[in-house]
Design a protein around this motif. Structure first.
Motif, PDB file in Angstrom:
ATOM      1  N   PHE A 104       0.773  -1.119   0.008  1.00  0.00           N
ATOM      2  CA  PHE A 104       0.041  -0.011  -0.097  1.00  0.00           C
ATOM      3  C   PHE A 104       1.048   1.222   0.052  1.00  0.00           C
ATOM      4  O   PHE A 104       1.931   1.307   0.802  1.00  0.00           O
ATOM      5  CB  PHE A 104      -0.719   0.023   1.120  1.00  0.00           C
ATOM      6  N   ARG A 105       0.273   2.131  -0.821  1.00  0.00           N
ATOM      7  CA  ARG A 105       1.067   3.471  -0.733  1.00  0.00           C
ATOM      8  C   ARG A 105       0.417   4.285   0.329  1.00  0.00           C
ATOM      9  O   ARG A 105      -0.791   4.313   0.662  1.00  0.00           O
ATOM     10  CB  ARG A 105       0.824   4.120  -2.114  1.00  0.00           C
ATOM     11  N   GLN A 106       1.005   5.333   1.063  1.00  0.00           N
ATOM     12  CA  GLN A 106       0.660   6.095   2.170  1.00  0.00           C
ATOM     13  C   GLN A 106       0.375   7.405   1.221  1.00  0.00           C
ATOM     14  O   GLN A 106       1.084   8.062   0.679  1.00  0.00           O
ATOM     15  CB  GLN A 106       1.679   6.341   3.214  1.00  0.00           C
ATOM     16  N   PRO A 107      -0.791   8.315   2.055  1.00  0.00           N
ATOM     17  CA  PRO A 107      -1.095   9.522   1.757  1.00  0.00           C
ATOM     18  C   PRO A 107       0.130  10.220   1.956  1.00  0.00           C
ATOM     19  O   PRO A 107       0.965  10.048   2.822  1.00  0.00           O
ATOM     20  CB  PRO A 107      -2.077   9.798   2.444  1.00  0.00           C
ATOM     21  N   GLY A 108       0.439  11.453   1.578  1.00  0.00           N
ATOM     22  CA  GLY A 108       1.398  12.466   1.844  1.00  0.00           C
ATOM     23  C   GLY A 108       1.085  13.016   2.967  1.00  0.00           C
ATOM     24  O   GLY A 108       0.117  12.934   3.674  1.00  0.00           O
ATOM     25  N   ALA A 244       9.857   1.292 -10.624  1.00  0.00           N
ATOM     26  CA  ALA A 244       9.639   0.734  -9.223  1.00  0.00           C
ATOM     27  C   ALA A 244       8.156   0.910  -9.072  1.00  0.00           C
ATOM     28  O   ALA A 244       7.302   1.722  -9.739  1.00  0.00           O
ATOM     29  CB  ALA A 244      10.368   1.610  -8.270  1.00  0.00           C
ATOM     30  N   ALA A 245       7.545   0.065  -7.863  1.00  0.00           N
ATOM     31  CA  ALA A 245       6.162   0.176  -7.667  1.00  0.00           C
ATOM     32  C   ALA A 245       5.962   1.448  -6.644  1.00  0.00           C
ATOM     33  O   ALA A 245       6.730   1.760  -6.088  1.00  0.00           O
ATOM     34  CB  ALA A 245       5.828  -1.097  -6.851  1.00  0.00           C
ATOM     35  N   PRO A 246       4.859   2.161  -7.056  1.00  0.00           N
ATOM     36  CA  PRO A 246       4.399   3.252  -6.031  1.00  0.00           C
ATOM     37  C   PRO A 246       4.623   2.798  -4.776  1.00  0.00           C
ATOM     38  O   PRO A 246       4.269   1.634  -4.402  1.00  0.00           O
ATOM     39  CB  PRO A 246       3.207   3.562  -6.480  1.00  0.00           C
ATOM     40  N   GLY A 247       5.349   3.668  -3.871  1.00  0.00           N
ATOM     41  CA  GLY A 247       5.494   3.349  -2.450  1.00  0.00           C
ATOM     42  C   GLY A 247       7.010   3.072  -2.246  1.00  0.00           C
ATOM     43  O   GLY A 247       7.298   2.940  -1.182  1.00  0.00           O
ATOM     44  N   THR A 248       7.701   2.844  -3.321  1.00  0.00           N
ATOM     45  CA  THR A 248       9.142   2.619  -3.114  1.00  0.00           C
ATOM     46  C   THR A 248      10.010   3.955  -3.072  1.00  0.00           C
ATOM     47  O   THR A 248       9.770   4.718  -3.330  1.00  0.00           O
ATOM     48  CB  THR A 248       9.717   1.933  -4.418  1.00  0.00           C
ATOM     49  N   GLU A 249      10.997   3.807  -1.825  1.00  0.00           N
ATOM     50  CA  GLU A 249      11.963   4.690  -1.642  1.00  0.00           C
ATOM     51  C   GLU A 249      13.295   4.449  -2.167  1.00  0.00           C
ATOM     52  O   GLU A 249      13.710   3.175  -2.136  1.00  0.00           O
ATOM     53  CB  GLU A 249      11.932   5.145  -0.285  1.00  0.00           C
ATOM     54  N   LEU A 273      19.337  12.959  -3.348  1.00  0.00           N
ATOM     55  CA  LEU A 273      18.210  13.083  -2.970  1.00  0.00           C
ATOM     56  C   LEU A 273      17.422  11.689  -2.492  1.00  0.00           C
ATOM     57  O   LEU A 273      17.755  10.857  -3.092  1.00  0.00           O
ATOM     58  CB  LEU A 273      17.452  13.627  -3.983  1.00  0.00           C
ATOM     59  N   ASP A 274      16.701  11.811  -1.637  1.00  0.00           N
ATOM     60  CA  ASP A 274      15.781  10.601  -1.336  1.00  0.00           C
ATOM     61  C   ASP A 274      14.577  10.569  -1.871  1.00  0.00           C
ATOM     62  O   ASP A 274      13.928  11.953  -1.719  1.00  0.00           O
ATOM     63  CB  ASP A 274      15.579  10.333   0.619  1.00  0.00           C
ATOM     64  N   ILE A 275      13.988   9.804  -2.592  1.00  0.00           N
ATOM     65  CA  ILE A 275      12.731  10.031  -3.338  1.00  0.00           C
ATOM     66  C   ILE A 275      11.769   8.914  -3.028  1.00  0.00           C
ATOM     67  O   ILE A 275      12.125   7.818  -3.071  1.00  0.00           O
ATOM     68  CB  ILE A 275      13.083  10.042  -4.819  1.00  0.00           C
ATOM     69  N   LEU A 276      10.658   9.505  -2.638  1.00  0.00           N
ATOM     70  CA  LEU A 276       9.480   8.407  -2.537  1.00  0.00           C
ATOM     71  C   LEU A 276       8.597   8.487  -3.422  1.00  0.00           C
ATOM     72  O   LEU A 276       7.810   9.592  -3.787  1.00  0.00           O
ATOM     73  CB  LEU A 276       8.739   8.814  -1.080  1.00  0.00           C
ATOM     74  N   LEU A 277       8.319   7.425  -4.376  1.00  0.00           N
ATOM     75  CA  LEU A 277       7.533   7.392  -5.400  1.00  0.00           C
ATOM     76  C   LEU A 277       5.857   7.142  -5.189  1.00  0.00           C
ATOM     77  O   LEU A 277       5.529   6.162  -4.513  1.00  0.00           O
ATOM     78  CB  LEU A 277       8.013   6.267  -6.646  1.00  0.00           C
TER      79      LEU A 277
END
Length: 298
Positions: A104-108, A244-249, A273-277
């Motif tokens: 699951f992806r988390q809301p912002g 990558a799947a959404p939710g991947t950092e 940069l750390d990126i959260l998709l």
């Protein structure tokens, strides 16, 4: 797993209640009614816990309900694996395929539904492409469409403010979404294939990523819309963002990716940069829409 199990139990008991009411219209479907159906009339408390969802139905319970109340009960079992999850959870399952456990992806931080925003913006762009109007789109037009998507997905329009441009790049527009608890800075970068040198696109994208990560905000969001040429550059230099799947950092190591790049323009400098998709969508015009949260690596 817990959510899917509880949702399935809810569907089965809802169907059982409806079948019970057809069978015994003068009697409510209570814990005692369920205990009677399960063959445990002297054990009322476990039946009440099953109705409340605090105790699980067992396989023999489901078989008994099906045999006693008919096909409607077993017909409540979803035919598709994704339907084992309630609808609000399904919206967070983009990219999931049966055969793997859902991720699951988390809301912002600001509570914005970036999945729904990505879906809505992609739909808008695909409609413009199908109508033959995509060559008329400007960054301002796509930015306004993004604002409409945000409001359609629950963002109060009175909270949306225009910001100064983050860079000297005409393809970027910025918004602020302030709230009492969290301030979100949102940048749109629109990179259709209207460039003479496709290889210059990656330094341009890297500069945009770095500029967004430098914003003073609790949450820094980049909505990146790319045509085929820019998408190919992303596949080469930022493959996690495309595959990558959404939710991947993941981490973008800017200095490493800028080696052997054209020297035209100012290359980004500073921390990685750390990126959260948060969301990724394929466009019908062979581009993509990426929604990412960016943070400078300390």
């Amino acid at each position: 797993m817990e959510v899917a199990t509880l949702h399935l139990q809810h569907l089965l008991l809802l169907a059982a209640r409806e079948a019970w009411q057809r069978r015994s219209p003068d009697r409510r479907f209570t814990g005692s009614a369920l205990a009677e159906l399960l063959g445990t009339p002297d054990s009322l408390r476990p039946a009440e816990k099953r109705l409340a969802g605090t105790q699980r139905l067992q396989l023999d319970d489901i078989v008994r309900l099906g045999l006693l109340l008919g096909d409607d009960v077993l017909g409540a079992v979803p035919a598709a694996a994704s339907d084992l999850l309630p609808e609000p959870y399904q919206r967070l399952l983009d990219g999931w395929q049966p055969g793997t456990l859902p991720q699951f992806r988390q809301p912002g931080l600001g509570g914005h539904d970036w999945t729904s925003v990505g879906i809505a913006l992609t739909a808008y762009l695909d409609v413009e492409t199908a109508a033959g109007r995509d060559h008329l789109l400007t960054t301002d037009a796509v930015a306004y469409a993004l604002v409409q998507c945000l409001t359609e997905c629950g963002t109060d329009p009175s909270r949306i403010e225009l910001s100064e441009d983050l860079t000297n790049d005409a393809t970027v527009r910025a918004l602020q979404l302030p709230s009492p608890m969290v301030t979100s800075s949102v940048a749109l970068a629109y990179l259709p294939d209207r460039v003479d040198r496709p290889t210059a696109l990656w330094p341009r994208i890297a500069n945009i990523l770095h500029a967004v990560a430098e914003l003073e905000a609790d949450e820094r969001i980049l909505v990146l819309v790319t045509g085929p040429a820019a998408t190919r550059q992303l596949r080469t230099h930022l493959p996690d963002g495309v595959t990558a799947a959404p939710g991947t950092e993941f981490t973008l190591r800017i200095q490493t990716t800028m080696r052997n790049q054209p020297t035209t323009g100012q290359h980004p400098v500073g921390p990685d940069l750390d990126i959260l998709l948060l969301d990724r969508r394929e466009l019908s015009a062979h581009g993509i829409v990426l929604v990412s949260s960016l943070t400078k690596r300390r």
